[in-house]
Design an enzyme around this catalytic site. Structure first.
Site, PDB file in Angstrom:
ATOM      1  CD  GLU A  62      23.949  45.564  69.367  1.00  0.00           C
ATOM      2  OE1 GLU A  62      22.765  45.757  69.122  1.00  0.00           O
ATOM      3  OE2 GLU A  62      24.863  46.262  68.916  1.00  0.00           O
TER       4      GLU A  62
ATOM      5  CG  HIS B 151      16.771  50.285  72.856  1.00  0.00           C
ATOM      6  ND1 HIS B 151      17.343  50.027  74.078  1.00  0.00           N
ATOM      7  CD2 HIS B 151      17.714  49.963  71.928  1.00  0.00           C
ATOM      8  CE1 HIS B 151      18.588  49.589  73.893  1.00  0.00           C
ATOM      9  NE2 HIS B 151      18.823  49.539  72.590  1.00  0.00           N
TER      10      HIS B 151
ATOM     11  NE  ARG C 129      17.409  46.147  70.602  1.00  0.00           N
ATOM     12  CZ  ARG C 129      17.960  46.932  69.717  1.00  0.00           C
ATOM     13  NH1 ARG C 129      17.211  47.639  68.914  1.00  0.00           N
ATOM     14  NH2 ARG C 129      19.259  47.013  69.623  1.00  0.00           N
TER      15      ARG C 129
ATOM     16  CG  HIS D 248      15.222  51.760  69.284  1.00  0.00           C
ATOM     17  ND1 HIS D 248      16.083  52.817  69.421  1.00  0.00           N
ATOM     18  CD2 HIS D 248      15.951  50.739  68.736  1.00  0.00           C
ATOM     19  CE1 HIS D 248      17.290  52.465  68.978  1.00  0.00           C
ATOM     20  NE2 HIS D 248      17.230  51.222  68.543  1.00  0.00           N
TER      21      HIS D 248
ATOM     22  NE  ARG E 229      15.819  47.416  64.447  1.00  0.00           N
ATOM     23  CZ  ARG E 229      16.926  47.868  65.036  1.00  0.00           C
ATOM     24  NH1 ARG E 229      18.107  47.673  64.484  1.00  0.00           N
ATOM     25  NH2 ARG E 229      16.844  48.544  66.155  1.00  0.00           N
TER      26      ARG E 229
HETATM   27  C1  SIN Z   1      21.676  49.786  70.444  1.00  0.00           C
HETATM   28  O1  SIN Z   1      22.831  50.167  70.407  1.00  0.00           O
HETATM   29  O2  SIN Z   1      21.212  49.190  71.411  1.00  0.00           O
HETATM   30  C2  SIN Z   1      20.783  50.071  69.284  1.00  0.00           C
HETATM   31  C3  SIN Z   1      21.207  49.304  68.115  1.00  0.00           C
HETATM   32  C4  SIN Z   1      20.027  48.961  67.263  1.00  0.00           C
HETATM   33  O3  SIN Z   1      18.942  49.448  67.504  1.00  0.00           O
HETATM   34  O4  SIN Z   1      20.186  48.150  66.355  1.00  0.00           O
END
Ligand code: SIN
Length: 549
Positions: free
Chosen positions: A117, A240, A286, A347, A382
């Site tokens: 991620e 998000h 993010r 988010h 975060r």
């Molecule tokens: C996601 O799956 O993009 C969200 C995971 C997160 O917010 O840590």
């Protein structure tokens, strides 16, 4: 008034609450209070997974560095190190409780299929496809329900904390439980407990568009603030980048893991844009990706941008992202063939009740764990999938800490006054609640969103001030309902976010303002530490209303 006694009152039934309850169940009687059904929690919606160092080619140091980098100078490095290092033991514990993480070809023989991620330098996200949160919730609930000394009280919403300060008792102020509303029959009762654990999650519903479920109304933060606890870094709201843009989809999340598996962010004509903003492209952190999308949408006038994951083909997508695949299909989007329309949405709250890794807050007897708490792990932004890790580690540490405590003697003799409804009457104007709720969320979205300015924040502050006055009157004049309580809490969250944002005269992490686009040399926390008063005054007002009646 009914009073329920317990050793530990845990408020909230997501990963933080259930995990705390499981550990505390070893020490005494636990009562979990949750405002809806037991499985209704933000955890249920977590798609990505749990970030943890398990791969041989990964290291604690790299996870720490990634977290610090995303946090933009605001993380507490000691807290980050502690949580990252303590992660693997908690993952083992979760697997031992029955959670089956997805397996796959892996280096180092750990056997897990690790997701990638944004902001992570390695594949390190343990997952259960794209329904990790749902699986965690199922496994933990099953375990909790099997325990004799853990009870779950559904449809029970916390109104306010009961403190010895409010009871006007001598000695140090401490939390002694909470007043609760039974949402089904309107009964108000108290829970008396030497330890109250806030595990109420975040407050995404303060924004018009959010990936969060309806329950995310910031109750724990608002309630703690009213009781006089310091609340930290509330300006850092994570948006998000990719929620499904569709009139019937209620902010359905398209996991960052989709970008981790190669999805590109594009316009309708297929042209990409992320390289303009960051050399990490789609996997930048993010804040950067959400701001880039916001800029592209505003400059092109488009309603959304798109994710393109078509090249991974249907068999892979069905297996890796079953829920996303099926949900999009229901809305007429085949992600193996079509572009996925997306927009950013609120988010995650990086700020919250100031708390230590072991849950300790400034009020003895009150602990906070999970998204409701601000431990210093997330800083100004975060890192993806660090929150479930934080909840696991902190829930364990909290129980370790409480095991070493001696609850106050004679606790059960403590006299808790009955709730006074005074001359409050049933509301005949529920439309006011509905109207203020919408106004609050629209105001936050329009003026306190991804890109801020003093002018917008001032405008929001004025609107919220008026709304809060009206909401307070409404709260005192009418019998308490769950809707009124949520509105009262959400308006408190709005005030906290706006006040915190106005104080930060720089741009950092998730807080970006046109008036101060530079980042200051030193990072300082924003702490709102109003004297206890909010709830005490409102509780006393109720007594006054009563004695006049
Ligand atoms: C996601 O799956 O993009 C969200 C995971 C997160 O917010 O840590």
């Amino acid at each position: 008034m009914k009073i329920i006694d317990t050793d530990y009152l845990v408020v909230g039934s997501g990963i933080a609450g259930l995990m705390s309850a499981l550990h505390l169940g070893e020490l005494g009687r636990v009562l979990i209070a949750t405002k809806k059904n037991r499985a209704d929690s933000n955890t249920n919606y977590a798609q990505g997974g749990i970030a943890c160092v398990v791969a041989d080619d990964d290291s604690f140091d790299e996870h720490v560095q990634d977290t610090l980098r995303a946090g933009a100078g605001m993380c507490d490095a000691g807290v980050v190190r502690e949580i990252v290092r303590k992660g693997p033991a908690r993952i083992e514990e979760l697997a031992g409780l029955g959670l089956h993480f997805a397996e796959g070809p892996a280096s180092g023989g750990h056997g897990y299929d690790l997701g990638k991620e944004g902001g992570h330098s390695h594949r390190r996200v343990l997952h259960c496809g794209d329904i990790t949160g749902r699986r965690v919730e199922e496994v933990l609930l099953e375990r909790v329900q099997a325990r004799q000394n853990i009870d779950i009280l559904e449809h029970s919403m916390m109104i306010d904390l009961i403190t010895t300060g409010w009871l006007r008792l001598d000695g140090e102020n401490r939390c002694t439980g909470a007043y609760m509303l039974n949402e089904v029959n309107g009964e108000i009762f108290a829970v008396r407990a030497p330890y109250t654990i806030l595990a109420t999650g975040g407050g995404g519903k303060v924004y018009l568009y959010t990936s969060n479920p309806d329950i995310a109304t910031g109750d724990g933060v608002a309630i703690a603030w009213r009781a006089g606890l310091p609340v930290k870094n509330m300006e850092f709201i994570q948006f998000h980048p990719t929620c499904l843009y569709h009139p019937q989809a209620k902010s359905f999340l398209i996991s960052e893991a989709v970008r981790g598996e190669g999805a590109r962010l594009v316009h309708a004509d297929g042209s990409g844009f992320m390289q303009k903003y960051d050399q990490r492209g789609e996997l930048a952190s993010r804040d950067i990706v959400a701001r880039a999308i916001d800029t592209e949408i505003k400059t092109t006038g488009a309603r959304c941008v798109y994710l393109d994951i078509r090249e991974r083909g249907e068999p892979f997508l069905r297996k890796r992202f079953p829920a996303i695949y099926e949900t999009c299909l229901r809305f007429g989007i085949n992600i193996a063939r079509d572009l996925i329309p997306v927009v950013p949405a609120a988010h995650y709250f990086c700020g919250g009740v100031a708390a230590a890794v072991n849950g300790e807050t400034a009020l003895p007897g009150l602990l906070a764990v999970g998204e409701v708490a601000c431990t210093g792990l997330h800083g100004a932004n975060r890192l993806a999938s660090n929150s479930l890790l934080e909840a696991l580690v902190c829930a364990f540490e909290l129980a370790q800490h409480l095991q070493a405590q001696c609850p106050p003697a004679d606790f059960k003799c403590l006299d808790i006054p009955a709730w006074q409804s005074g001359d409050a009457v049933p509301s005949d104007e529920a439309v006011v609640v509905e109207h203020n709720w919408n106004e609050m969320r629209t105001c936050m979205w329009d003026y306190v969103g991804i890109v801020r300015s003093d002018k917008r924040l001032d405008r929001a502050a004025r609107r919220i001030h008026n709304l809060r006055r009206e909401i307070r009157e409404y709260y005192l004049n009418y019998l308490v309902t769950a809707d009124t309580l949520e509105l009262r809490n959400i308006s408190a969250i709005g005030e906290l976010v706006v006040r915190s944002a106005l104080r930060r005269r720089e741009s950092r992490g998730l807080h970006f303002t046109l008036d101060y686009p530079e980042t200051a040399d030193t990072a300082t926390d924003t702490v709102i530490n109003d004297p206890p008063g909010g709830h005490i005054q409102e509780l006393r007002d109720r007594q006054i209303v009563c004695s006049l009646a």
